[in-house]
Design a protein around this motif. Sequence first.
Motif, PDB file in Angstrom:
ATOM      1  N   UNK A 167      -3.954  -1.493  -8.960  1.00 56.65           N
ATOM      2  CA  UNK A 167      -3.713  -2.594  -7.875  1.00 56.65           C
ATOM      3  C   UNK A 167      -2.362  -2.735  -7.487  1.00 56.65           C
ATOM      4  N   UNK A 169       0.276  -0.739  -8.164  1.00 53.68           N
ATOM      5  CA  UNK A 169       0.637   0.702  -7.680  1.00 53.68           C
ATOM      6  C   UNK A 169       0.269   0.608  -6.337  1.00 53.68           C
ATOM      7  N   UNK A 170      -0.965   0.283  -5.823  1.00 55.91           N
ATOM      8  CA  UNK A 170      -1.323   0.381  -4.386  1.00 55.91           C
ATOM      9  C   UNK A 170      -0.458  -0.753  -3.582  1.00 55.91           C
ATOM     10  N   UNK A 171      -0.141  -1.728  -3.912  1.00 53.11           N
ATOM     11  CA  UNK A 171       0.878  -2.924  -3.358  1.00 53.11           C
ATOM     12  C   UNK A 171       2.112  -2.240  -3.232  1.00 53.11           C
ATOM     13  N   UNK A 173       4.091   1.997  -4.138  1.00 53.66           N
ATOM     14  CA  UNK A 173       3.750   3.120  -4.633  1.00 53.66           C
ATOM     15  C   UNK A 173       4.973   3.240  -6.059  1.00 53.66           C
TER      16      UNK A 173
END
Lengths: 190, 297
Positions: A167, A169-171, A173
Amino acid sequence: MPIQLTSQAYCKMLLHAAKYPNCAVNGLLVAEKTKDRKKDSEPVLCVDCLPLFHGTLALAPMLEVALTLVTPCLRSLSHLSCRPNQVAEKVAARISENFSDAAIVMIDNSRLTMSCFEPIVIIYDHHENKWKSRDVTLDSFEDWSEAQKITSALLEGRSYENLIDFDNHLDDLRNDWTNPMINKSVLDLC
Amino acid sequence: MASVSEMYDVGWEEMRDKLRKWREDNRRNSEQIVEVGEELISEHASKLGDDIWIIYEQVMIAALDCSRDDLALTCLQELRKQFPDSHRVKRLAGMRLEALERYEEANKHYDAILQDDPTNTAARKRKIAILKAQGKSTEAIRELNEYLEQFVGDQEAWHELSELYINEHDYGKAAFCLEELMMTNPHNHLYCEQYAEVKYTQGGLENMELSRKYFAQALRLNNRNMRALFGLYMSASHIASSPKVSAKVKKDNIKYAAWAATQINRAYKLAGRGTKETKYSVKAVEEMLESMQITMS
């Protein structure tokens, strides 16, 4: 199929749960690819934990992305931190499609303490279409006293503040969900 | 142990301003709030003026999150002394009982508030929170639906209801809640993206196409939303590989997926610039995109 957790795997699971005390969390435990196991009773060693999500766990698309990113290189099992509910079972089923066995490892939140004086995981195996829990003994760990020492130290040092899940990481990269810094801390404490 | 002001070299004004920012952003970083707030209250109370009351409230809630009942009680007692008949303070007392898992007593507290003031939304929402904490999802959902019939504009409540439905795997109703939110917040990319995720999870060709459209909409509203980008890629890929679609639809979706793939690769390369570690991610993503291309054609 017995599984064993390394200190790194156990530690990162607990750090993920500690970072988000007000959410459910889930993630993947990864085991090394073994060419052939001599007997079925030889335990599979889970060497690492990849924390996935916190908060809403029951939506498919990001989970599919995470599983697809991870699948090519690893043999994996899964872990979640509430009762093995439908989500857990669906994830485990999806993992079973690609790998011969899947198991669910869960953390019992109510027993989470700083000192980690006892292992607080429950392991579920799939038998005849049902998930059955299995007794967790010290054999479920590669080295329990080491795991205990390291996890306790990292919890006290609040290392969980730096733990990155998929999560996060998606916020952004640049956040690395393999957590190399925490892996290094674990190695340093070994 | 070093104080916050020593460790971070900040004065009390900065600490007070930090707390205000966290309040405005509605952040739940309870450990930090407790650390900063406790020091502010114990060492600088006299300088805070009337701000101190809202700080007591903020620190108390954070203390409950961190199991610091000692600190929570201190804050509560100060607030009670200052505002003896306040419903707002009574609600905080109720929250403390919730934190101690004394749900019956907490419910009595909230019922007393509601007897006095039946329109008190905070007390009603706390009662629903208790149902949620006790695992009584069906009742929580029912109560929240009733609440929303009266207070139809309460966005926090709509969002909470959508989450409750998602956890019960009732994706259709979750989608309905998100539709309400999108109607009143048409520029909010997060609602669009969550709606798309729910549609994707529901499955089936029609839902997948809707999902792709809403991921695309989320991207239009915020072109840096990675979830929307991945979602667009995944949904378009699924549609393209479905045997039920016409050749034209398949071709269009391959185009959308290819576009999304390029953007994803680009985003990873941008993120990976300068760091060795993210090379793993860049490679992994490339491989993922390649493997999906194979299954599509």
